[in-house]
Design an enzyme around this catalytic site. Structure first.
Site, PDB file in Angstrom:
ATOM      1  N   CYS A  37      64.596 -19.463  41.191  1.00 44.05           N
ATOM      2  CA  CYS A  37      63.551 -19.656  40.187  1.00 44.05           C
ATOM      3  C   CYS A  37      64.111 -20.278  38.909  1.00 44.05           C
ATOM      4  CB  CYS A  37      62.911 -18.330  39.820  1.00 44.05           C
ATOM      5  SG  CYS A  37      62.496 -17.329  41.236  1.00 44.05           S
ATOM      6  N   CYS A 106      61.563 -10.308  40.495  1.00 41.21           N
ATOM      7  CA  CYS A 106      61.762 -10.235  39.040  1.00 41.21           C
ATOM      8  C   CYS A 106      62.110  -8.814  38.621  1.00 41.21           C
ATOM      9  CB  CYS A 106      60.508 -10.692  38.293  1.00 41.21           C
ATOM     10  SG  CYS A 106      60.061 -12.396  38.635  1.00 41.21           S
TER      11      CYS A 106
END
Lengths: 131, 179
Positions: A37, A106
């Site tokens: 990411c 995350c």
């Protein structure tokens, strides 16, 4: 994809953004990344000699979920002992922020950052105590 | 079937862009859905699926950066999957990225656009270097597939490429603001 209200709140008003003195023997720094990411997260803890987390700061460059995850964990660990902080799981973070499956990583990143910061603190302390 | 298989090419980084384009054009004509009999719904659907796969493959292979990421995925490390990629990046690499992002954030706050441009130029050069380093490793994997060290090094360098791309996207957004 829609962010939950809690993610939006932490993204717009992130708690504890900042830096602690890396050289301070009571500060542990955790630096982790999610390369796919392009996210990078630095989380720092100021830990007293009796093992209480007195302060926590973070800096995250990444998506809203990554920022919210790190912001939330800094709130959570303040005032906790190191051992309590180590029991914190990414699942708690994901649940609290209502992260969708594609954003679970995350919360994993935030958990890794806490563990890395504590490991760094312990390494420093061991080095200090070494003869 | 890999993207390389679609074109009948070996899975190698180095390829002839003109040849790839020629193969794409020929296959696009051959598989075009309009060539299926209008009454044959199944043949039409198959043609649409093949054309979609063909265009996906072309989009990935013609792009030097995407092609490198794709070869790395074939070698077992998928940096195109959210949360994927190596979890053992050297700390210096993360520090490098964090410092650059902080410098860019400072330039943004100060509206120091020349500084942002200077950083972007540096990162662009770093990205070119990281891609070249990754390609060297990928080529080693082509000649000796069981080479975990080369795969790992390629994954680290392509992680840097991804980080630098994110940086450049941010810098571009800032540039828009400057206008």
């Amino acid at each position: 994809m829609a962010y939950s209200d809690k993610v939006i709140d932490h993204t717009e008003n992130p708690r504890n953004v900042g830096t602690l003195d890396k050289e301070d023997p009571n500060v542990g720094t955790g630096l982790v990344g999610a390369p796919a990411c392009g996210d990078v997260m630095r989380l720092q803890l100021k830990i007293s000699d009796d093992g209480t987390i007195q302060d926590a700061k973070f800096k995250t460059f990444g998506c809203g979920s990554a920022i919210a995850s790190s912001s939330l964990v800094t709130e959570w660990v303040k005032g906790k002992t190191v051992d309590q902080a180590l029991t914190l799981s990414n699942k708690d973070v994901a649940r609290e922020l209502a992260l969708p499956p594609v954003k679970i990583h995350c919360s994993v990143l935030a958990e890794d950052a806490i563990k890395a910061a504590i490991a760094d603190f312990r390494k420093k302390r061991a080095a200090r105590q070494a003869p | 079937m890999t993207h390389f298989d679609v074109f009948g090419l070996p899975p190698r980084y180095t390829l002839d862009a003109a040849d790839l384009e020629k193969r794409h054009r020929a296959l696009a004509l051959e598989w075009h859905p309009d060539r299926a009999a209008p009454s044959d719904a199944r043949a039409h659907r198959v043609a649409v699926e093949r054309t979609t796969a063909l265009n996906d493959a072309y989009r990935v292979l013609k792009d030097p950066i995407r092609r490198a990421f794709y070869l790395l995925a074939l070698a077992g490390v998928d940096l195109d999957h959210a949360g994927g990629g190596p979890r053992d990046l050297p700390i210096e690499m993360l520090e490098e990225v964090l410092e650059l992002r902080e410098a860019l954030a400072e330039a943004k706050t100060a509206k120091d656009f020349p500084r942002a441009r200077e950083l972007a130029a540096r990162v662009e050069a770093e990205r070119t270097g990281a891609l070249a380093a990754a390609v060297l490793c990928l080529e080693l994997v082509e000649t000796s597939p069981a080479n975990p060290v080369a795969v790992k090094k390629a994954s680290h360098q392509l992680s840097r490429v991804r980080y630098f791309t994110r940086f450049l996207e941010e810098a571009d957004a800032l540039e828009e603001e400057a206008l």
